[in-house]
Design a protein around this motif. Structure first.
Motif, short mmCIF file in Angstrom:
data_model
loop_
_atom_site.label_atom_id
_atom_site.label_comp_id
_atom_site.label_asym_id
_atom_site.label_seq_id
_atom_site.Cartn_x
_atom_site.Cartn_y
_atom_site.Cartn_z
N ARG A 199 0.83 -1.21 0.00
CA ARG A 199 0.00 0.00 0.00
C ARG A 199 0.86 1.26 0.00
O ARG A 199 0.45 2.29 -0.52
N VAL A 218 -3.49 6.03 -8.62
CA VAL A 218 -4.32 5.74 -9.79
C VAL A 218 -4.41 6.93 -10.74
O VAL A 218 -4.50 6.75 -11.96
N ALA A 225 -11.38 -0.75 -14.09
CA ALA A 225 -11.69 -0.26 -12.75
C ALA A 225 -12.33 -1.34 -11.88
O ALA A 225 -12.35 -1.21 -10.65
N ARG A 239 -10.20 -5.23 -9.24
CA ARG A 239 -10.10 -5.58 -7.82
C ARG A 239 -11.32 -6.38 -7.38
O ARG A 239 -11.20 -7.38 -6.67
N HIS A 240 -12.50 -5.96 -7.81
CA HIS A 240 -13.74 -6.60 -7.38
C HIS A 240 -13.91 -7.98 -8.04
O HIS A 240 -14.41 -8.92 -7.41
N HIS A 268 0.21 -1.32 -11.17
CA HIS A 268 -1.16 -0.98 -10.74
C HIS A 268 -2.06 -2.21 -10.83
O HIS A 268 -2.82 -2.50 -9.89
N CYS A 310 -1.27 -4.61 -8.08
CA CYS A 310 -1.75 -4.08 -6.79
C CYS A 310 -3.25 -4.27 -6.66
O CYS A 310 -3.75 -4.65 -5.59
N GLU A 311 -3.99 -4.01 -7.72
CA GLU A 311 -5.44 -4.21 -7.69
C GLU A 311 -5.79 -5.67 -7.45
O GLU A 311 -6.70 -5.98 -6.69
N GLU A 312 -5.06 -6.56 -8.10
CA GLU A 312 -5.28 -7.99 -7.88
C GLU A 312 -5.01 -8.36 -6.42
O GLU A 312 -5.79 -9.08 -5.79
N GLU A 327 -5.12 -6.45 -3.80
CA GLU A 327 -6.17 -5.89 -2.93
C GLU A 327 -7.45 -6.72 -3.00
O GLU A 327 -8.14 -6.89 -2.00
N GLY A 328 -7.77 -7.25 -4.19
CA GLY A 328 -8.93 -8.12 -4.31
C GLY A 328 -8.75 -9.40 -3.50
O GLY A 328 -9.65 -9.83 -2.77
#
Length: 189
Positions: A28, A34, A51, A54-55, A146, A149-151, A153-154
């Motif tokens: 983090r 972003v 976008a 992550r979800h 990026h 990182c999103e992966e 965080e998911g």
């Protein structure tokens, strides 16, 4: 070189984030902003990151946990969940480090080009081509960092539910906002 060298001792020193073990907190700290990612994507005509990544990863990880990780709480489950998180965090931290180094190389090349141009050096056009190439490489690596990182965080969100022995629920902005406000009020007291 991303570290600094002490001429008296001839020792290369690297920033602490280059020596630390990959953790979610470190990720983090290193994660690209972003806004910078989107600006670089636009500048270089690179695909804008999804976008919802992550979800999507959060949902896929929750399914993986449900189908492949021991259901009953205990040390084996915790170990498996922490290993799952580490498998996403380590490559994301590595990608951030690579992006940082690529950015530094691009900046140094741009500074060399500016200095050569100011000095009227005849090789300045070749240096500009090199600087542009390194800038594109840095932008590409920033986008890759990026995405990693999103992966991560998911994965972290789904693993968090599992570690707390809570049922996973899809991300909902209104619910998260309410929870953050409620938690903020509790910590303000």
């Amino acid at each position: 070189m991303s570290g600094s060298q002490n001429a008296a001792t001839n020792v290369v020193r690297f920033p602490i984030e280059h020596r630390m073990h990959p953790t979610l907190d470190l990720l983090r700290e290193l994660a690209p902003d972003v806004r910078q990612v989107l600006q670089r994507a636009e500048t270089f005509g690179l695909p804008v990151p999804d976008a919802m990544l992550r979800h999507v990863v959060d949902r896929e990880t929750a399914g993986h946990i449900l189908n492949h990780v021991r259901a009953e709480p205990g040390p084996e489950r915790r170990l498996a969940l922490k290993a799952l998180l580490a498998s996403a965090v380590a490559p994301a931290v590595a990608a951030c480090r690579v992006a940082d180094e690529a950015g530094e190389a691009a900046q140094a090349a741009r500074q060399r080009f500016v200095a050569m141009t100011a000095a009227g050096h005849h090789d300045a056009p070749a240096q500009e081509v090199d600087a542009d190439r390194l800038a594109l490489d840095a932008a590409t690596r920033l986008l890759e960092a990026h995405l990693r990182c999103e992966e991560a965080e998911g994965v972290a969100r789904a693993v968090g539910f599992a570690l707390r022995n809570e049922s996973w629920v899809p991300f909902d902005l209104a619910t998260e906002t309410e929870r953050l406000c409620r938690d903020g009020m509790m910590h303000a007291d």
